[in-house]
Design a protein around this motif. Structure first.
Motif, PDB file in Angstrom:
ATOM      1  N   GLU A 146       0.825  -1.204   0.000  1.00  0.00           N
ATOM      2  CA  GLU A 146       0.000   0.000   0.000  1.00  0.00           C
ATOM      3  C   GLU A 146       0.863   1.259   0.000  1.00  0.00           C
ATOM      4  O   GLU A 146       0.561   2.230  -0.683  1.00  0.00           O
ATOM      5  N   THR A 147       1.947   1.218   0.752  1.00  0.00           N
ATOM      6  CA  THR A 147       2.851   2.369   0.802  1.00  0.00           C
ATOM      7  C   THR A 147       3.511   2.612  -0.552  1.00  0.00           C
ATOM      8  O   THR A 147       3.614   3.750  -1.024  1.00  0.00           O
ATOM      9  N   CYS A 155       2.351   1.681  -3.513  1.00  0.00           N
ATOM     10  CA  CYS A 155       1.343   2.167  -4.460  1.00  0.00           C
ATOM     11  C   CYS A 155       1.025   3.640  -4.227  1.00  0.00           C
ATOM     12  O   CYS A 155       0.845   4.405  -5.181  1.00  0.00           O
ATOM     13  N   SER A 156       0.971   4.052  -2.972  1.00  0.00           N
ATOM     14  CA  SER A 156       0.709   5.464  -2.669  1.00  0.00           C
ATOM     15  C   SER A 156       1.854   6.340  -3.166  1.00  0.00           C
ATOM     16  O   SER A 156       1.623   7.424  -3.732  1.00  0.00           O
ATOM     17  N   VAL A 159      -5.456   0.099  -4.237  1.00  0.00           N
ATOM     18  CA  VAL A 159      -5.263  -0.011  -2.782  1.00  0.00           C
ATOM     19  C   VAL A 159      -6.587   0.234  -2.064  1.00  0.00           C
ATOM     20  O   VAL A 159      -6.965  -0.495  -1.145  1.00  0.00           O
ATOM     21  N   VAL A 210      -5.068  -4.811  -3.942  1.00  0.00           N
ATOM     22  CA  VAL A 210      -3.641  -4.978  -3.633  1.00  0.00           C
ATOM     23  C   VAL A 210      -3.469  -5.912  -2.443  1.00  0.00           C
ATOM     24  O   VAL A 210      -2.595  -6.783  -2.441  1.00  0.00           O
ATOM     25  N   GLU A 211      -4.305  -5.753  -1.437  1.00  0.00           N
ATOM     26  CA  GLU A 211      -4.214  -6.620  -0.258  1.00  0.00           C
ATOM     27  C   GLU A 211      -4.523  -8.067  -0.641  1.00  0.00           C
ATOM     28  O   GLU A 211      -3.846  -9.000  -0.213  1.00  0.00           O
TER      29      GLU A 211
END
Length: 145
Positions: free
Chosen positions: A4-5, A7-8, A44, A49-50
């Motif tokens: 997630e980080t 992708c951000s 995300v 993504v998870e």
């Protein structure tokens, strides 16, 4: 958490590139870059993504993909064998039954075929060698050779 980080960060970098592109008066390209850069953060936020991260590190998921691959290979193998044999089992049985009855007509035939001995076989007269070469000579003359 790491995915997630990442992708951000990718989305933020993409939006920064879009701002620089818009500053250079290339608005169409800037909007396109912004659209691409919003995709990772959207994935995300939806949870894709998870799910992918959980699937990528799960041995059970990989075993499931292996079983699906094996099923696909078996299915394609049976299809290839079926095509080589000439149809499904039902079609082969019908063809075998039709072959056992001598009075049947082929499906594509327009009239029943006559049995042997109804007419004497006539052979066409063998072509002379001059006929074969006359065709070749005509072709050569046509091309000016």
């Amino acid at each position: 958490m790491i995915a997630e980080t990442v992708c951000s960060a990718v989305s933020a970098a993409g939006l920064g590139i879009a701002i620089v592109t818009a500053y250079r008066k290339r608005y169409l390209a800037a909007v396109r870059v912004a659209a691409y850069s919003l995709v990772p953060i959207g994935l995300v936020m939806t949870g894709v993504v998870e799910w992918l991260a959980d699937t990528a590190f799960s041995p059970t998921a990989w075993a499931g993909f292996g079983v699906l691959g094996l099923a696909w290979v078996l299915f394609m193998t049976t299809r290839a064998v079926e095509r080589r044999r000439g149809g499904t089992r039902k079609e082969r049985r019908a063809a075998a039954r039709a072959a056992d009855r001598p009075d049947t007509v082929a499906p594509a035939a327009s009239a029943p075929s006559l049995g042997q001995g109804s007419r004497p076989a006539t052979r066409p007269a063998p072509a002379s060698r001059d006929d074969d070469f006359s065709d070749i000579e005509a072709i050569l003359k046509k091309h000016g050779i």
